[in-house]
Design a protein around this motif. Structure first.
Motif, PDB file in Angstrom:
ATOM      1  N   VAL A 153     120.438  52.925  87.981  1.00  0.00           N
ATOM      2  CA  VAL A 153     119.638  54.006  87.094  1.00  0.00           C
ATOM      3  C   VAL A 153     120.656  54.000  85.599  1.00  0.00           C
ATOM      4  O   VAL A 153     121.675  54.011  85.780  1.00  0.00           O
ATOM      5  N   HIS A 154     119.930  53.817  84.688  1.00  0.00           N
ATOM      6  CA  HIS A 154     120.561  53.462  83.489  1.00  0.00           C
ATOM      7  C   HIS A 154     121.010  55.073  83.026  1.00  0.00           C
ATOM      8  O   HIS A 154     122.254  55.144  82.530  1.00  0.00           O
ATOM      9  N   SER A 155     120.201  56.058  82.932  1.00  0.00           N
ATOM     10  CA  SER A 155     120.374  57.215  82.347  1.00  0.00           C
ATOM     11  C   SER A 155     119.528  58.467  82.857  1.00  0.00           C
ATOM     12  O   SER A 155     118.450  57.786  83.507  1.00  0.00           O
ATOM     13  N   TRP A 156     119.723  59.515  83.015  1.00  0.00           N
ATOM     14  CA  TRP A 156     119.098  60.591  83.277  1.00  0.00           C
ATOM     15  C   TRP A 156     119.266  62.123  82.478  1.00  0.00           C
ATOM     16  O   TRP A 156     120.598  61.982  82.339  1.00  0.00           O
ATOM     17  N   ASN A 157     118.482  62.776  81.852  1.00  0.00           N
ATOM     18  CA  ASN A 157     118.835  63.983  81.481  1.00  0.00           C
ATOM     19  C   ASN A 157     117.542  64.825  81.907  1.00  0.00           C
ATOM     20  O   ASN A 157     116.447  64.468  81.897  1.00  0.00           O
ATOM     21  N   CYS A 158     117.987  66.496  82.140  1.00  0.00           N
ATOM     22  CA  CYS A 158     116.795  67.298  82.288  1.00  0.00           C
ATOM     23  C   CYS A 158     116.178  67.633  81.068  1.00  0.00           C
ATOM     24  O   CYS A 158     117.027  68.298  80.124  1.00  0.00           O
ATOM     25  N   LYS A 159     114.913  67.796  80.889  1.00  0.00           N
ATOM     26  CA  LYS A 159     114.128  68.261  79.949  1.00  0.00           C
ATOM     27  C   LYS A 159     113.625  69.551  80.291  1.00  0.00           C
ATOM     28  O   LYS A 159     112.608  70.191  79.444  1.00  0.00           O
ATOM     29  N   ALA A 160     113.936  69.977  81.198  1.00  0.00           N
ATOM     30  CA  ALA A 160     113.296  71.451  81.839  1.00  0.00           C
ATOM     31  C   ALA A 160     111.698  71.502  81.883  1.00  0.00           C
ATOM     32  O   ALA A 160     111.205  72.337  81.350  1.00  0.00           O
TER      33      ALA A 160
END
Ligand code: SF4
Ligand code: SF4
Length: 150
Positions: A8-15
């Motif tokens: 996995v390169h990246s992740w963030n939660c956008k709700a």
């Protein structure tokens, strides 16, 4: 589908709140005891939030209404942490072995070589899994948080 964190390169939660609709969150026994009885259930010795239709009863619009009592499984999503797994999921923390997987149901999971920031996120997930703290800066969304109930 769950993939090893090293892919996995990246992740963030956008709700977006979609995981709250898709999944039935598991609870620890302590969480089961401390959340309102009408919103939890026990099945075959496991504990869950009791959904109403497809919705979590604590979801307000797309946001979580129980920030201070948000279940561990919800804080950790899309991460799953095990003590056994494949090499690409391996993460050593304080001399102990963890195997971390990421659920690609979340459309903000980007595959590729992990960024330093994503590695910090994996480490934070392990710390929370170990019970070191509940103060998260990478996990779940810090952009918008509803706290309606408690
Ligand atoms: S983890 Fe992903 S699916 Fe869940 S609310 Fe955040 S962006 Fe949406
Ligand atoms: S408790 Fe909060 S984060 Fe967990 S499913 Fe319900 S609304 Fe989503």
């Amino acid at each position: 589908m769950k993939v090893p964190w090293r892919t996995v390169h990246s992740w963030n939660c956008k709700a977006c709140g979609e995981c709250c609709i898709e999944y039935k969150p598991k609870l620890t026994f302590y969480e089961y005891l401390t959340l309102p009885r009408q919103f939890v259930e026990e099945r075959n010795g496991r504990y869950y939030i009791k959904k109403i239709g497809k919705r979590c009863p604590f979801q307000i619009g797309r946001l979580c209404g129980i920030q201070k009592k948000k279940p561990l499984s919800c804080i950790l999503f899309p991460f799953s942490i095990y003590t056994k797994g494949e090499d690409e999921a391996y993460f050593e923390y304080r001399g102990e072995e963890y195997y971390v997987y990421v659920d690609t149901f979340c459309k903000n999971v980007r595959l590729g070589k992990p960024t330093p920031s994503f590695i910090e996120t994996v480490k934070e997930a392990i710390k929370i899994f170990r019970g070191e703290n509940r103060n998260f800066t990478h996990l779940t969304s810090k952009k918008v948080q509803a706290q309606i109930y408690f």
